[in-house]
Design an enzyme around this catalytic site. Structure first.
Site, short mmCIF file in Angstrom:
data_model
loop_
_atom_site.label_atom_id
_atom_site.label_comp_id
_atom_site.label_asym_id
_atom_site.label_seq_id
_atom_site.Cartn_x
_atom_site.Cartn_y
_atom_site.Cartn_z
N CYS A 259 0.82 -1.21 0.00
CA CYS A 259 0.00 0.00 0.00
C CYS A 259 0.85 1.27 0.00
O CYS A 259 0.32 2.37 -0.09
CB CYS A 259 -0.94 0.00 1.19
N HIS B 162 -9.22 3.79 -1.14
CA HIS B 162 -7.84 3.30 -1.01
C HIS B 162 -7.46 2.34 -2.16
O HIS B 162 -7.35 1.13 -1.97
CB HIS B 162 -7.68 2.61 0.35
#
Lengths: 390, 390
Positions: B88, B337
């Site tokens: 991420c 996200h």
């Protein structure tokens, strides 16, 4: 821009390393390179790791952090670690990112490495993972595999320039001979033209002995600012150029599939940066994922004229004792091709050559070497020029 | 080392973009940023693309070349393009590689971008792909998912510091309020403490409204040498620091799971590089993949004392009109996200704030901003400090 040198190297054995995990092989290469450089882990400022497909081969992403952790560089030292991916050119790009990090002044001592563990999945799964380096929506889905794509390049080359299957086979014969002299190579067996031509056909005109294998392996380099390299080693090897280029991901979009324009562009940029010409290169590791790929590469890098790569190979021009020795390591073909590691292993071989420690495969008086690493069917190409003189 | 500035930005809408392909969303962001910078594609020297898991989400690796190709930068221009992956934190690292490329002098004008298309697979496949950011052999295989890992962090934080579920919920309430004012956000709906606390439990104590969603999206920046930035834009935003750190990939190997040591180390390195302190930061985008992650982040970055993140959040300290506004974009929680894009979108938001063009969510007199992007449960952290003054 600071000059950059290689002060440490290490490659694991390449092959079907069933007794090593993904983590093991990386640590062996990374720690080996740090040891070769004679520095300690806490002097390292950053890691760059080339890896094509940890997600598909070993179900693991976040490879950079994993590797920093298992190398003992994460927990207390918190050393930054970054994974770089460009299919089979991932290793060459990890080296390039490391070079830029040192050149920029952001980092001083950097490990640039590559790793791939390909034999933990079956060969259908491996082929599928590799096909993700092509254009999935226009090539992969239509059934094109990499042997198929390179077979099209070979057919066109044969059609356009009169290249023969025998000349393709000669690439494999030469590289197996070289690989037989390399302690780390996957295949130690010398082969003949006949054994290539009689081997099973994978994608006409490419026989299985025209193809590089599925391989596990890792390789690592330690980079340092050129001005301090001599404090760590008596024989630093200097980066004279680092260049990269892209092309269309799908083969059918190219202007001419027998020329990898990304190789031409990256080669030109590298020669310009180093202020050198093809005839200045003493030894080269080029991307021979298939025999035809080496023929295109020696043409596209300017070692021989376009269309004459087959003939020159047949004449021994690229042998260890030839005009421009190519793939003295055995290349991808015989040394093996752990996709993320290959570009770094190429640099390890050139460092061996420029240090004069390549044993039976040593090229006499090698002072300037080149590495050429390709992603997919040529959508990415990365070229480095190295020298043992600053 | 050359100073670096951001001269162009663009983020796509974040959300379930079923009418956009992976390629489409990237091109919209990349071309948008180039347009915002007022330059032409042939002035670009390189692309860096953060992407966590193209292989698993869209069956495509070799993302860098693909994206250069579909942006029209590969075929004739042969512009180098490199994919960077750190789960991420991939986007934050793409920005960092771009910064180093410009700082080194290797490249002048660079696109640093991030992209992820996560909704083309079902949610089980998405969870499995995301779990590849954890330690597969010691966490993933044992059944630990990311909500599970962050739930352990939250439980320990509650146990050790008396943080409450209500305070966790307050992070989500604030970020949804901010996201409701952001044109690109996935969720525009304001929520209340009660709606968080009454929402379905995912991994005790984390309710579903404590978790960031699965998202498609892309974001891009154009970087340039600081000394020429003013020729392209009236409001260049300068990179004052770029810092990165690693930690163990598995949570159980950490010294204290309520502190992300990689965040502490990256933060400290960034403050040192910029010669600034936490109290100098006017606005920050931090990595709130779960509500507890934002609480840890504001502590580990030094905005509040360790253990007091919940209390300060409850008191409005991190609201748009608070002492240190955090996640004005809506954060990962409400803006969405798309894992590879998040780190770049954070920088897009900070640029909006420092240019004074953030509309209703504008922080008054914002001059210095920070982005903080995390990979996995904290094995990678990358921190940038940006300023509208050189």
């Amino acid at each position: 821009m600071r000059d950059v040198a290689i002060i440490g190297i290490k490659s694991t054995k390449f092959g079907e390393l069933w007794d090593y995990s993904f983590r093991d092989i990386f640590v062996e290469a990374g720690v080996g390179a740090i040891k070769d450089a004679g520095i300690s882990g806490d002097e390292i400022d950053g890691l760059y790791v080339g890896n094509m497909s940890g997600g598909q081969f070993v179900d693991q992403e976040h490879i950079g952090a994993l590797i920093a952790d298992y190398s003992g560089l994460a927990r207390n030292l918190h050393i930054p670690s970054t994974r770089v991916e460009a299919a089979c050119a991932s290793g060459g790009l990890a080296l390039r990112q490391g070079v830029m990090a040192v050149a920029s002044g952001y980092q001083d001592f950097v490990v640039a490495a590559g790793v791939e563990k390909m034999t933990d999945v079956n060969s259908a799964a491996a082929s599928s993972a590799l096909a993700a380096a092509s254009d999935r929506e226009w090539e992969g889905i239509m059934g094109a595999t990499f042997p198929g794509l390179y077979a099209m390049i070979a057919r066109k080359h044969i059609h356009k320039y009169g290249t023969t299957s025998e000349q393709l086979a000669d690439v494999a014969v030469k590289n197996h001979l070289n690989g037989s002299m390399n302690p780390i190579s996957q295949y130690k067996k010398k082969i003949t033209r006949e054994s290539v031509l009689n081997s099973i056909m994978v994608a006409d005109p490419l026989h299985i002995f025209d193809c590089s294998p599925i391989t596990d392996g890792a390789a690592a380099l330690v980079l340092a600012p050129a001005e301090v390299a001599h404090e760590y080693t008596d024989n630093p090897i200097y980066i004279k150029a680092s260049a990269q280029a892209s092309d269309t991901i799908a083969l059918h979009d190219r202007r001419d599939i027998t020329t990898l324009d990304a190789t031409v562009a990256a080669g030109k940029r590298a020669y310009d940066m180093a202020n050198l010409r093809p005839e200045d290169i003493d030894v080269a590791e080029v991307h021979d994922c298939f025999t035809i790929a080496e023929i295109c590469a020696i043409e596209d890098l300017g070692f021989v004229k376009k269309g004459e790569g087959g003939k020159y190979t047949e004449d021994g021009y690229t042998a260890v004792n030839g005009q421009i020795p190519v793939n003295t390591s055995g290349g991808l073909k015989s040394c093996g091709h752990p996709v993320g590691a290959t570009g770094v292993k190429q640099a390890v071989e050139i460092v061996h050559q420029l240090r004069g420690e390549a044993g039976k495969r040593q090229v006499e008086n090698a002072e300037i070497g080149m590495t050429h690493n390709v992603g997919g069917s040529g959508a990415t190409a990365v070229v480095h020029i190295l020298s043992n003189k600053r």
